[in-house]
Design an enzyme around this catalytic site. Structure first.
Site, PDB file in Angstrom:
ATOM      1  NE  ARG A  21      -3.540   2.258   2.654  1.00  0.00           N
ATOM      2  CZ  ARG A  21      -3.279   3.253   3.669  1.00  0.00           C
ATOM      3  NH1 ARG A  21      -2.233   3.102   4.443  1.00  0.00           N
ATOM      4  NH2 ARG A  21      -3.907   4.152   3.775  1.00  0.00           N
ATOM      5  CG  HIS A  78      -1.124   8.823   3.433  1.00  0.00           C
ATOM      6  ND1 HIS A  78      -1.275   7.589   3.737  1.00  0.00           N
ATOM      7  CD2 HIS A  78      -0.880   9.464   4.714  1.00  0.00           C
ATOM      8  CE1 HIS A  78      -0.837   7.250   4.893  1.00  0.00           C
ATOM      9  NE2 HIS A  78      -0.740   8.544   5.720  1.00  0.00           N
ATOM     10  CD  GLU A 135      -4.913   7.643   9.909  1.00  0.00           C
ATOM     11  OE1 GLU A 135      -4.693   8.850  10.244  1.00  0.00           O
ATOM     12  OE2 GLU A 135      -4.626   6.485  10.252  1.00  0.00           O
ATOM     13  CG  ASN A 188      -5.146   3.423   8.472  1.00  0.00           C
ATOM     14  OD1 ASN A 188      -5.334   2.498   7.762  1.00  0.00           O
ATOM     15  ND2 ASN A 188      -4.541   4.499   8.236  1.00  0.00           N
ATOM     16  CE1 TYR A 233      -0.143   2.665  13.576  1.00  0.00           C
ATOM     17  CE2 TYR A 233      -2.080   3.711  12.714  1.00  0.00           C
ATOM     18  CZ  TYR A 233      -0.852   3.110  12.535  1.00  0.00           C
ATOM     19  OH  TYR A 233      -0.130   3.251  11.394  1.00  0.00           O
ATOM     20  CD  GLU A 259      -1.650   3.936   8.069  1.00  0.00           C
ATOM     21  OE1 GLU A 259      -1.390   4.447   9.152  1.00  0.00           O
ATOM     22  OE2 GLU A 259      -1.722   4.621   6.999  1.00  0.00           O
TER      23      GLU A 259
HETATM   24  C1  FCB Z   1      -1.389   7.059  10.585  1.00  0.00           C
HETATM   25  C2  FCB Z   1      -0.817   7.529   9.516  1.00  0.00           C
HETATM   26  C3  FCB Z   1       0.298   7.152   8.940  1.00  0.00           C
HETATM   27  C4  FCB Z   1       1.347   6.883  10.062  1.00  0.00           C
HETATM   28  C5  FCB Z   1       0.782   6.518  11.091  1.00  0.00           C
HETATM   29  C6  FCB Z   1       1.669   6.111  12.457  1.00  0.00           C
HETATM   30  O1  FCB Z   1      -2.131   7.988  11.270  1.00  0.00           O
HETATM   31  O2  FCB Z   1      -1.836   7.389   8.266  1.00  0.00           O
HETATM   32  O3  FCB Z   1       0.650   7.964   7.887  1.00  0.00           O
HETATM   33  O4  FCB Z   1       1.935   8.164  10.302  1.00  0.00           O
HETATM   34  O5  FCB Z   1      -0.564   7.019  11.580  1.00  0.00           O
END
Ligand code: FCB
Length: 450
Positions: free
Chosen positions: A76, A119, A164, A290, A292, A355
Site C-alpha cells: 500500500r 495521504h 484518514e 487503520n 493503533y 495500517e
Molecule cells: C497514521 C498515518 C500514517 C502513520 C501512522 C503512524 O495516522 O496514516 O501515515 O503516520 O499513523
C-alpha cells in the site's frame, strides 16, 4: 495451535508518499502543504522535513527487493498529488513515470498494488485558495483522480480515495498539529465535508472498473467512568467525531444526527448541498481500517486534554496499559471491537486492515539490525485479534503493517520509527528488523505460529 488465515489473504506493508519518497523538488514535483508546514519553525520535532525522507524515490529498486524479501503479496502506497499534477493543473509526465515504474515493479514481483490517492499532501496552490475548507478542492481532487486513474487504472485494481480524513480535517485545520497548521474549528468542520465530497467524487470518477475504498482511522471509545453521564457523553462525542462522522455518511448515506447537533455552532450543515450525500454514500467495494489504539475519555477536568474540535472539554485518561514510543496505549482487543462493530452495526463489506503497527525506541547493532521483540509482539497480538474477528465472521481480506520502513512520522519527524525494516538515515541502508523477519515467515505460511 497454528492459526491459519483464509486462502488468498493479503500480507502487505504500507507507506505514504511524503513520508518515504523524498526528492521533494525533483522532476517537476510542486509544493504540498507538508513541504510548507515542515519548513515552519517549531512545527516538526528536531526541525525535520520530508525533503529527503527515506529516499524511496531514488531507492525504488532496493525497496521492491525488500518487499520481495519480506514475502509481501501486497503493498500500500500513496500517490503524491503535487508530483503528478503541476501548479497549472497539467499532467507532470515525469512524476507519473515514477508511479508507473513502481506499479510495474510490484506486478513483476507478484505484489498487488494498493494505491491511495490522498495521504495528506495537498498541493500548496490549492491551500492558497482555501484548501479543504473550500468546496472547489473536492472538484480538483476529482480531476487529479481522473489523471491518476487514466494512467494507472489498467494495472492497479485496488484504489483508496483518502487516508484518514479525520487527521486531514481535524488535526490539519482544527488542532493545527498537522499541515496546513490551521486552528480554525469552522474550517475543520468544512474540511470534513469537503474531504468526504472529494471521496465521493473520486469514487464516481473511478467507476466500477476497479475496486474502490476509503481508509478510516477507527478507535474503540470508552468512558473513563461508565456510571458518570458526563464521561458517557464525552465518549459519545469523541466516537461521533472520530468514527461515526465518517462511517455513517460513507456507509449509510447520512451524518449522525447527534454529531450534526454537536457541530451546529460551527456551521457544518451549511456545507451540505443537495446530492452530496448520495455521492458520498455510493456503494464501496472495501473499507480500509487503520488501527493503533483506543480512547478512554472523561468530560471532567483532569487527564490529558485531547484536541477535539467542538468537544473542547474531553480529556483522555491513561488506564495503565503499556504504551508505544508515541505514548499510545496498546489495546489489541480494540481492533477486534472495531471490526466487530463494523460487522454488526453497518452494512457489511470486505475490510482491509490498511495500517497497524508501533513505534519503539529501536537500538540497532553495528550492522543496523534491530531486535525489536516489542514490535513483533505488537504485530502478533493484533494479528490474533484479526484472526478472532475473522472467526466471528468479519470479512477481513488483508493486513498491511505500518510501515515497510522507518520514515518521516509527520510532526514527530524521524525520531519515531515504525518500520519493520530499519533505515539508517545517513546511508539510507535498509535492514529488516526482527519483526520484519518474523512477519516474512507469517506471510509465507499464511498463518501465525503456535
Ligand atoms: C497514521 C498515518 C500514517 C502513520 C501512522 C503512524 O495516522 O496514516 O501515515 O503516520 O499513523
Amino acid at each position: 495451535m497454528t492459526v491459519a488465515f483464509p486462502e488468498g489473504f493479503l500480507w502487505g506493508a504500507a507507506t505514504a508518499a511524503y513520508q518515504v519518497e523524498g526528492a521533494a523538488a525533483e522532476d517537476g514535483r510542486c509544493e504540498s502543504i507538508w513541504d510548507v508546514f515542515s519548513r515552519q519553525p517549531g512545527r516538526i520535532a528536531n526541525g525535520d522535513t520530508g525533503d529527503v525522507a527515506a529516499d524511496h524515490y531514488h531507492l525504488l529498486g532496493a525497496d521492491l527487493a525488500l518487499m520481495s524479501g519480506l514475502n509481501l503479496n501486497a503493498y500500500r502506497f500513496s500517490v503524491s498529488w503535487p508530483r503528478i499534477v503541476d501548479d497549472d493543473g497539467a499532467i507532470n509526465r515525469k512524476g507519473l513515470d515514477f508511479y508507473e515504474r513502481l506499479v510495474d515493479g510490484l506486478l513483476e514481483r507478484g505484489i498487488r498494488p494498493f494505491l491511495t490517492l490522498y495521504h495528506w499532501d495537498l498541493p500548496q496552490r490549492l491551500e492558497n485558495r482555501g484548501g479543504w475548507a473550500d468546496r472547489d478542492t473536492a472538484q480538483h481532487f476529482a480531476d487529479y483522480t481522473q489523471i491518476a486513474h487514466e494512467t494507472l487504472g489498467d494495472r492497479v485494481h485496488d484504489w483508496t480515495t483518502l487516508n484518514e480524513p479525520y487527521c486531514a480535517a481535524l488535526l490539519g485545520y482544527g488542532a493545527g498539529v498537522h499541515a496546513p497548521g490551521r486552528r480554525e474549528p469552522r474550517a475543520a468542520a468544512a474540511a470534513v465535508h469537503h474531504l468526504l465530497l472529494a471521496h465521493g467524487s473520486a469514487r464516481s470518477v473511478i467507476g466500477d472498473r476497479n475496486s474502490v475504498g476509503i481508509t478510516l482511522n477507527l478507535y474503540p471509545v470508552d468512558p473513563a467512568d461508565p456510571n458518570d453521564q458526563v464521561d458517557v457523553d464525552a465518549a459519545r462525542r469523541v466516537d461521533g467525531l472520530q468514527n461515526r462522522i465518517f462511517l455513517d455518511p460513507v456507509l449509510r448515506g447520512a451524518y449522525p444526527s447527534d454529531v450534526l447537533g454537536d457541530l451546529e455552532a460551527l456551521g457544518f450543515t451549511d456545507h451540505i448541498k443537495p446530492g452530496d450525500l448520495e455521492l458520498i454514500g455510493a456503494p464501496l467495494d472495501t473499507l480500509g481500517v487503520n488501527y493503533y489504539t483506543g480512547h478512554h475519555v472523561t468530560g471532567r477536568p483532569g487527564g490529558h486534554t485531547a484536541e477535539w474540535i467542538g468537544s473542547e472539554h474531553v480529556h483522555a485518561v491513561p488506564r495503565g496499559l503499556p504504551t508505544t514510543a508515541m505514548g499510545w496505549e496498546e489495546l489489541p482487543e480494540g481492533l477486534f471491537r472495531v471490526l466487530n462493530r463494523l460487522h454488526t452495526e453497518y452494512p457489511r463489506l470486505p475490510v482491509h486492515i490498511t495500517e497497524n503497527g508501533a513505534a519503539y525506541d529501536d537500538v540497532p547493532d553495528a550492522h543496523g539490525y534491530v531486535e525489536d521483540h516489542a514490535r513483533r509482539w505488537y504485530l502478533e497480538r493484533h494479528l490474533r485479534a484479526v484472526e478472532t474477528a475473522i472467526g466471528a465472521g468479519v470479512d477481513v481480506r488483508g493486513y498491511f503493517a505500518w510501515s515497510l520502513l522507518d520514515n518521516f512520522e509527520w510532526a514527530e519527524g524521524y525520531g519515531k520509527r515504525f518500520g519493520v525494516a530499519h533505515v539508517d538515515f545517513d546511508t539510507f541502508v535498509r535492514t529488516p528488523k526482527l519483526s520484519g523477519r518474523w512477519y516474512a515467515t507469517v506471510a509465507r505460511a499464511n498463518a501465525l505460529p503456535e
